[in-house]
Design a protein around this motif. Structure first.
Motif: not given
Length: 214
Positions: A43-55, A71-73
Motif C-alpha cells: 500500500a505504501e508504494d501504491f500511495a507514493v506512486e499516486a502522490i508523484w502523479i498528482i505532484c 511531501v514525502l518528508a
C-alpha cells in the motif's frame, strides 16, 4: 483498427525500429523500464506512486520532484502535507490517498477494470489515470497531445494505434506508447506532420533522459 485506418497508417513496425535506433540508449532504458514494470507490492508504494502523479500533474518534472520530496518528508515526520504544499486540492487528495492507502490498494487489486477504478481516486482525471495506470503496470497507452495527434492522422484511437504496433513488434502497448512519446518529446518525430528528423539534424539539447512521463 478499421480497414480505413490500416490503409492510412504512418507509423509502421519499421518506423518503431528506426526510432529505437535513433534514440539509442534512451530508448533502451525506456524499453527496459516499460517491459519489466510490475504492480506495486504494498500500500505504501501504491500511495507514493499516486502522490508523484498528482505532484507531476500540470508541472515540470524538476519542480514536481522537489514538491514530491517535501511531501514525502512531511508524511515521514507526521506533518500535514498542507504545511509544505500550497495547492489545497492536491494536498487534500494526497493526504486522503496516504491515510486510506490500504483501502485504495486493496480496491485496485480487486478491480476488474483497473483504469476505471484509478479514475475514482482523488485528483486523478481522465488523462492522468493512464499515467498512473502505466506506472502501476497496466498495459495501456496515454492519449497525450503527441500520441493523439499521431492517432488522429491515422484516423484511429491512441489505444488501437499502439495495440496494433505492439502486436506487430512484440512490445507491450505501454512500451510503444513511451517510444513514440520519447521520439516526439525529443523532436525526432514531429507529431503534427508525422515527419522524422534524423538524429544528426536534431538539436543536442533535445536529447535528454527526462522521465517525467513515467
Amino acid at each position: 483498427m478499421t480497414e480505413a485506418a490500416k490503409n492510412n497508417r504512418l507509423i509502421l513496425p519499421e518506423t518503431i525500429s528506426f526510432l529505437i535506433g535513433e534514440l539509442g540508449q534512451i530508448a533502451s532504458d525506456d524499453i527496459a523500464w516499460s517491459e519489466t514494470i510490475t504492480p506495486p507490492s504494498n500500500a505504501e508504494d501504491f500511495a507514493v506512486e499516486a502522490i508523484w502523479i498528482i505532484c507531476n500533474s500540470g508541472m515540470k518534472a524538476t519542480i514536481a520532484r522537489q514538491i514530491e520530496g517535501r511531501v514525502l518528508a512531511a508524511i515521514k515526520s507526521g506533518r500535514s502535507i498542507h504545511e509544505v504544499f500550497g495547492h489545497k486540492g492536491k494536498a487534500s487528495a494526497m493526504e486522503t490517498i496516504w491515510s486510506e492507502r490500504q483501502r485504495f490498494f486493496e480496491e485496485f487489486n480487486n478491480a476488474d477494470d483497473k483504469l476505471s477504478y484509478i479514475e475514482t481516486m482523488p485528483w486523478i482525471g481522465k488523462i492522468t489515470k493512464y499515467h498512473l495506470a502505466k506506472n502501476y503496470g497496466v498495459d495501456c497507452a496515454k492519449p497525450d497531445v503527441h500520441l493523439q495527434r499521431l492517432a488522429d492522422r491515422e484516423n484511429t484511437s491512441v489505444h488501437d494505434m499502439c495495440a496494433t504496433l505492439a502486436a506487430e513488434t512484440g512490445y507491450r502497448i505501454a512500451t510503444i506508447d513511451v517510444i513514440l512519446w520519447r521520439a516526439c518529446a525529443t523532436g525526432l518525430l514531429n507529431s503534427r506532420t508525422g515527419e522524422i528528423c534524423p538524429k544528426q539534424e536534431m538539436p543536442l539539447s533535445s536529447i535528454s533522459n527526462d522521465r517525467s512521463r513515467k
